[in-house]
Design a protein around this motif. Sequence first.
Motif, PDB file in Angstrom:
ATOM      1  N   LYS A   1      -7.581   2.868 -14.147  1.00 45.28           N
ATOM      2  CA  LYS A   1      -6.151   2.740 -13.861  1.00 45.28           C
ATOM      3  C   LYS A   1      -5.423   4.013 -14.301  1.00 45.28           C
ATOM      4  O   LYS A   1      -4.635   4.589 -13.544  1.00 45.28           O
ATOM      5  CB  LYS A   1      -5.592   1.510 -14.574  1.00 45.28           C
ATOM      6  CG  LYS A   1      -4.083   1.436 -14.690  1.00 45.28           C
ATOM      7  CD  LYS A   1      -3.405   1.051 -13.386  1.00 45.28           C
ATOM      8  CE  LYS A   1      -1.910   1.172 -13.471  1.00 45.28           C
ATOM      9  NZ  LYS A   1      -1.160   0.017 -13.686  1.00 45.28           N
ATOM     10  N   LYS A   2      -5.698   4.474 -15.506  1.00 47.60           N
ATOM     11  CA  LYS A   2      -5.020   5.666 -16.030  1.00 47.60           C
ATOM     12  C   LYS A   2      -5.333   6.902 -15.194  1.00 47.60           C
ATOM     13  O   LYS A   2      -4.497   7.787 -15.053  1.00 47.60           O
ATOM     14  CB  LYS A   2      -5.409   5.906 -17.489  1.00 47.60           C
ATOM     15  CG  LYS A   2      -4.804   4.906 -18.443  1.00 47.60           C
ATOM     16  CD  LYS A   2      -5.244   5.150 -19.869  1.00 47.60           C
ATOM     17  CE  LYS A   2      -4.666   4.111 -20.797  1.00 47.60           C
ATOM     18  NZ  LYS A   2      -5.149   4.265 -22.174  1.00 47.60           N
TER      19      LYS A   2
ATOM     20  N   GLY B   1      -5.894   6.889 -12.004  1.00 51.46           N
ATOM     21  CA  GLY B   1      -5.467   6.701 -10.629  1.00 51.46           C
ATOM     22  C   GLY B   1      -6.555   6.265  -9.667  1.00 51.46           C
ATOM     23  O   GLY B   1      -6.366   6.296  -8.454  1.00 51.46           O
ATOM     24  N   ARG B   2      -7.713   5.841 -10.185  1.00 53.91           N
ATOM     25  CA  ARG B   2      -8.802   5.385  -9.313  1.00 53.91           C
ATOM     26  C   ARG B   2      -8.563   3.980  -8.780  1.00 53.91           C
ATOM     27  O   ARG B   2      -9.103   3.608  -7.745  1.00 53.91           O
ATOM     28  CB  ARG B   2     -10.141   5.415 -10.055  1.00 53.91           C
ATOM     29  CG  ARG B   2     -10.584   6.793 -10.479  1.00 53.91           C
ATOM     30  CD  ARG B   2     -11.034   7.588  -9.246  1.00 53.91           C
ATOM     31  NE  ARG B   2     -11.432   8.928  -9.611  1.00 53.91           N
ATOM     32  CZ  ARG B   2     -12.676   9.316  -9.782  1.00 53.91           C
ATOM     33  NH1 ARG B   2     -13.661   8.465  -9.633  1.00 53.91           N
ATOM     34  NH2 ARG B   2     -12.940  10.560 -10.112  1.00 53.91           N
ATOM     35  N   ILE B   3      -7.783   3.202  -9.523  1.00 57.14           N
ATOM     36  CA  ILE B   3      -7.368   1.880  -9.054  1.00 57.14           C
ATOM     37  C   ILE B   3      -5.863   1.778  -9.254  1.00 57.14           C
ATOM     38  O   ILE B   3      -5.302   2.413 -10.144  1.00 57.14           O
ATOM     39  CB  ILE B   3      -8.102   0.728  -9.786  1.00 57.14           C
ATOM     40  CG1 ILE B   3      -7.859   0.784 -11.292  1.00 57.14           C
ATOM     41  CG2 ILE B   3      -9.591   0.735  -9.471  1.00 57.14           C
ATOM     42  CD1 ILE B   3      -8.420  -0.403 -12.069  1.00 57.14           C
ATOM     43  N   ASP B   4      -5.206   0.987  -8.405  1.00 55.84           N
ATOM     44  CA  ASP B   4      -3.753   0.844  -8.501  1.00 55.84           C
ATOM     45  C   ASP B   4      -3.343  -0.078  -9.631  1.00 55.84           C
ATOM     46  O   ASP B   4      -2.351   0.158 -10.304  1.00 55.84           O
ATOM     47  CB  ASP B   4      -3.178   0.327  -7.182  1.00 55.84           C
ATOM     48  CG  ASP B   4      -3.323   1.330  -6.055  1.00 55.84           C
ATOM     49  OD1 ASP B   4      -3.301   2.547  -6.335  1.00 55.84           O
ATOM     50  OD2 ASP B   4      -3.472   0.898  -4.899  1.00 55.84           O
ATOM     51  N   GLN B   5      -4.112  -1.160  -9.798  1.00 51.33           N
ATOM     52  CA  GLN B   5      -3.800  -2.136 -10.828  1.00 51.33           C
ATOM     53  C   GLN B   5      -5.078  -2.588 -11.522  1.00 51.33           C
ATOM     54  O   GLN B   5      -6.107  -2.793 -10.859  1.00 51.33           O
ATOM     55  CB  GLN B   5      -3.112  -3.360 -10.241  1.00 51.33           C
ATOM     56  CG  GLN B   5      -1.697  -3.110  -9.760  1.00 51.33           C
ATOM     57  CD  GLN B   5      -1.044  -4.419  -9.393  1.00 51.33           C
ATOM     58  OE1 GLN B   5      -1.532  -5.132  -8.525  1.00 51.33           O
ATOM     59  NE2 GLN B   5       0.050  -4.738 -10.068  1.00 51.33           N
TER      60      GLN B   5
ATOM     61  N   GLU C   1       0.901  -3.106 -17.594  1.00 50.50           N
ATOM     62  CA  GLU C   1       0.872  -4.276 -16.690  1.00 50.50           C
ATOM     63  C   GLU C   1       1.120  -5.551 -17.475  1.00 50.50           C
ATOM     64  O   GLU C   1       0.871  -5.657 -18.626  1.00 50.50           O
ATOM     65  CB  GLU C   1      -0.497  -4.368 -15.993  1.00 50.50           C
ATOM     66  CG  GLU C   1      -0.708  -3.277 -14.982  1.00 50.50           C
ATOM     67  CD  GLU C   1      -2.000  -3.467 -14.191  1.00 50.50           C
ATOM     68  OE1 GLU C   1      -2.370  -4.602 -13.860  1.00 50.50           O
ATOM     69  OE2 GLU C   1      -2.646  -2.447 -13.928  1.00 50.50           O
TER      70      GLU C   1
END
Length: 170
Positions: A134-135, A137-141, A170
């Motif tokens: 997440k940090k 940017g490989r996954i959105d959430q 989140e």
Amino acid sequence: MGCTAPPGTSFEPPVIDASPLIFLARGELLELLKLLGGVILVPEPVASEILRRGPNDRTARALQTAPWIRIVEAVPVPAVIQNWDLGPGETSVLAWANAHSGSEAILDDLAARRCATVLNIPVRGTIGLVLAAKKNGRIDQASPVIEHLRRAGMYLSDRVINEALSLVGE
């Protein structure tokens, strides 16, 4: 995405235990391990544990086919790690990381993580990999990925999940 080590130091590949491999494979999330570098090391005792699951097991197949997952021979286990009375997989991961300064141990077992902390071995768990994704940017959430891991059989308390998600807003 290369990194440069400070003069006089070197980066060692991370070394992983069975449970993170199994849960990531079940969740079809093994690619998250690539965030840690080009190669992931699996000590022979961990590989044996996984391969006993049979040739149709997703994790066993990944061990045999993923070129970036490398099985390594176990190293001698120092008494300071033996005294923790951990399982053979956790013990071999910690012994490897202890013998190869700079190698991060990927472990979910709480006692093994405590041992790593006492020995100043960098440690991260499966959820830590999700947070890093997440940090970076490989996954959105992170939340849906963590819920996916739960459905794949990974036990996580609501408290642990909430604390983890708060680390990534989140």
